[in-house]
Design a protein around this motif. Structure first.
Motif, PDB file in Angstrom:
ATOM      1  N   VAL A  61       2.384 -61.068 -55.235  1.00  0.00           N
ATOM      2  CA  VAL A  61       2.804 -60.504 -53.952  1.00  0.00           C
ATOM      3  C   VAL A  61       4.053 -59.656 -54.176  1.00  0.00           C
ATOM      4  O   VAL A  61       4.946 -60.031 -54.943  1.00  0.00           O
ATOM      5  CB  VAL A  61       3.088 -61.649 -52.947  1.00  0.00           C
ATOM      6  CG1 VAL A  61       3.650 -61.125 -51.641  1.00  0.00           C
ATOM      7  CG2 VAL A  61       1.831 -62.481 -52.718  1.00  0.00           C
ATOM      8  N   THR A  62       4.136 -58.524 -53.500  1.00  0.00           N
ATOM      9  CA  THR A  62       5.308 -57.660 -53.623  1.00  0.00           C
ATOM     10  C   THR A  62       6.516 -58.305 -52.946  1.00  0.00           C
ATOM     11  O   THR A  62       6.365 -59.124 -52.028  1.00  0.00           O
ATOM     12  CB  THR A  62       5.064 -56.285 -52.976  1.00  0.00           C
ATOM     13  OG1 THR A  62       4.894 -56.462 -51.562  1.00  0.00           O
ATOM     14  CG2 THR A  62       3.855 -55.590 -53.580  1.00  0.00           C
ATOM     15  N   GLU A  66       8.496 -57.063 -50.844  1.00  0.00           N
ATOM     16  CA  GLU A  66       8.526 -56.723 -49.424  1.00  0.00           C
ATOM     17  C   GLU A  66       7.686 -57.682 -48.580  1.00  0.00           C
ATOM     18  O   GLU A  66       7.966 -57.883 -47.399  1.00  0.00           O
ATOM     19  CB  GLU A  66       8.021 -55.286 -49.200  1.00  0.00           C
ATOM     20  CG  GLU A  66       8.883 -54.208 -49.833  1.00  0.00           C
ATOM     21  CD  GLU A  66       8.629 -54.045 -51.338  1.00  0.00           C
ATOM     22  OE1 GLU A  66       7.479 -54.181 -51.804  1.00  0.00           O
ATOM     23  OE2 GLU A  66       9.612 -53.810 -52.060  1.00  0.00           O
ATOM     24  N   ASP A  67       6.645 -58.245 -49.193  1.00  0.00           N
ATOM     25  CA  ASP A  67       5.745 -59.136 -48.458  1.00  0.00           C
ATOM     26  C   ASP A  67       6.106 -60.617 -48.591  1.00  0.00           C
ATOM     27  O   ASP A  67       5.416 -61.467 -48.031  1.00  0.00           O
ATOM     28  CB  ASP A  67       4.301 -58.923 -48.925  1.00  0.00           C
ATOM     29  CG  ASP A  67       3.782 -57.543 -48.555  1.00  0.00           C
ATOM     30  OD1 ASP A  67       4.254 -56.978 -47.548  1.00  0.00           O
ATOM     31  OD2 ASP A  67       2.897 -57.038 -49.275  1.00  0.00           O
ATOM     32  N   LYS A  68       7.170 -60.932 -49.295  1.00  0.00           N
ATOM     33  CA  LYS A  68       7.513 -62.333 -49.556  1.00  0.00           C
ATOM     34  C   LYS A  68       8.276 -63.067 -48.452  1.00  0.00           C
ATOM     35  O   LYS A  68       8.136 -64.290 -48.348  1.00  0.00           O
ATOM     36  CB  LYS A  68       8.335 -62.445 -50.843  1.00  0.00           C
ATOM     37  CG  LYS A  68       7.557 -62.196 -52.101  1.00  0.00           C
ATOM     38  CD  LYS A  68       8.472 -62.351 -53.297  1.00  0.00           C
ATOM     39  CE  LYS A  68       7.842 -61.905 -54.574  1.00  0.00           C
ATOM     40  NZ  LYS A  68       8.786 -61.985 -55.687  1.00  0.00           N
ATOM     41  N   PRO A  69       9.117 -62.424 -47.626  1.00  0.00           N
ATOM     42  CA  PRO A  69       9.955 -63.209 -46.716  1.00  0.00           C
ATOM     43  C   PRO A  69       9.217 -64.236 -45.860  1.00  0.00           C
ATOM     44  O   PRO A  69       9.645 -65.393 -45.778  1.00  0.00           O
ATOM     45  CB  PRO A  69      10.665 -62.148 -45.869  1.00  0.00           C
ATOM     46  CG  PRO A  69      10.811 -61.002 -46.815  1.00  0.00           C
ATOM     47  CD  PRO A  69       9.500 -61.006 -47.586  1.00  0.00           C
ATOM     48  N   ALA A  70       8.121 -63.863 -45.224  1.00  0.00           N
ATOM     49  CA  ALA A  70       7.387 -64.816 -44.385  1.00  0.00           C
ATOM     50  C   ALA A  70       6.833 -65.974 -45.217  1.00  0.00           C
ATOM     51  O   ALA A  70       6.820 -67.129 -44.767  1.00  0.00           O
ATOM     52  CB  ALA A  70       6.261 -64.110 -43.637  1.00  0.00           C
ATOM     53  N   LEU A  71       6.405 -65.676 -46.447  1.00  0.00           N
ATOM     54  CA  LEU A  71       5.862 -66.720 -47.320  1.00  0.00           C
ATOM     55  C   LEU A  71       6.958 -67.658 -47.800  1.00  0.00           C
ATOM     56  O   LEU A  71       6.774 -68.879 -47.835  1.00  0.00           O
ATOM     57  CB  LEU A  71       5.136 -66.077 -48.507  1.00  0.00           C
ATOM     58  CG  LEU A  71       3.947 -65.197 -48.124  1.00  0.00           C
ATOM     59  CD1 LEU A  71       3.481 -64.373 -49.302  1.00  0.00           C
ATOM     60  CD2 LEU A  71       2.829 -66.050 -47.558  1.00  0.00           C
ATOM     61  N   LEU A  72       8.107 -67.087 -48.171  1.00  0.00           N
ATOM     62  CA  LEU A  72       9.230 -67.924 -48.595  1.00  0.00           C
ATOM     63  C   LEU A  72       9.705 -68.808 -47.444  1.00  0.00           C
ATOM     64  O   LEU A  72      10.015 -69.986 -47.641  1.00  0.00           O
ATOM     65  CB  LEU A  72      10.377 -67.060 -49.125  1.00  0.00           C
ATOM     66  CG  LEU A  72      10.088 -66.299 -50.420  1.00  0.00           C
ATOM     67  CD1 LEU A  72      11.242 -65.356 -50.749  1.00  0.00           C
ATOM     68  CD2 LEU A  72       9.825 -67.254 -51.570  1.00  0.00           C
ATOM     69  N   ARG A  73       9.745 -68.263 -46.230  1.00  0.00           N
ATOM     70  CA  ARG A  73      10.153 -69.047 -45.064  1.00  0.00           C
ATOM     71  C   ARG A  73       9.187 -70.225 -44.849  1.00  0.00           C
ATOM     72  O   ARG A  73       9.599 -71.359 -44.652  1.00  0.00           O
ATOM     73  CB  ARG A  73      10.216 -68.157 -43.822  1.00  0.00           C
ATOM     74  CG  ARG A  73      10.809 -68.859 -42.604  1.00  0.00           C
ATOM     75  CD  ARG A  73      10.858 -67.962 -41.367  1.00  0.00           C
ATOM     76  NE  ARG A  73      11.505 -66.684 -41.552  1.00  0.00           N
ATOM     77  CZ  ARG A  73      12.822 -66.484 -41.597  1.00  0.00           C
ATOM     78  NH1 ARG A  73      13.638 -67.519 -41.486  1.00  0.00           N
ATOM     79  NH2 ARG A  73      13.306 -65.264 -41.754  1.00  0.00           N
ATOM     80  N   ALA A  74       7.882 -69.943 -44.912  1.00  0.00           N
ATOM     81  CA  ALA A  74       6.874 -70.993 -44.723  1.00  0.00           C
ATOM     82  C   ALA A  74       6.981 -72.051 -45.822  1.00  0.00           C
ATOM     83  O   ALA A  74       6.876 -73.254 -45.560  1.00  0.00           O
ATOM     84  CB  ALA A  74       5.471 -70.383 -44.704  1.00  0.00           C
TER      85      ALA A  74
END
Length: 148
Positions: A97-98, A100-108
């Motif tokens: 995953v790039t 830019e696309d990680k914040p929501a995944l890291l939060r979850a």
């Protein structure tokens, strides 16, 4: 600039990870745990490590809380591996995953496992700002899995 990596301490490596992996190998998932099997990029031999499988918005992900670990480097070369729980093995392919696309995944991920891995994220938690999550994103590789 060197890649971010936090080596596990003795207790984590020799006690905690072995207990979680042991339970997972006999079929008991500890809050989503799996044993990741990925081929070594140099040896070609299967390597195993316990991981937390994140299911987010209908997709499965692996997050590397310790950073650019050996399993991450192996995954980048192999493009996939196997997830094991008990006797059941699920082969998969993986795409990184790039940032830019990680914040929501890291939060979850942090919402679910902050107690276990929160110290590895430099004070950033599930309640942190989007800016903070973007700042740490390059330090924590994430892979989207396509289970076969």
């Amino acid at each position: 600039m060197p890649e971010h990596y936090q080596r596990p301490d003795w207790f984590t490596k020799n006690v905690f990870n072995r207990i979680v992996a042991g339970f997972t190998r006999v079929g008991v998932s500890v809050y989503g745990s799996r044993v990741l099997e990925v081929k070594g990029r140099k040896s070609g031999e299967w390597r195993q490590t316990p991981v937390n499988l994140l299911r987010h918005e209908g997709s499965d992900y692996l997050v590397a809380p310790r950073g650019h670990t050996q399993w991450v480097k192996n995954m980048r070369v192999s493009g996939g591996g196997r997830l094991r729980i008990g006797r059941r093995t699920q082969p998969f392919t993986a795409v990184e995953v790039t940032d830019e696309d990680k914040p929501a995944l890291l939060r979850a991920y942090l919402k679910k496992w902050k107690l276990e891995v929160g110290a590895l994220f430099g004070g950033v938690g599930p309640e942190s700002s989007e800016e903070d999550l973007r700042r740490i994103a390059p330090d924590h590789p994430v892979f989207r899995l396509s289970l076969k």
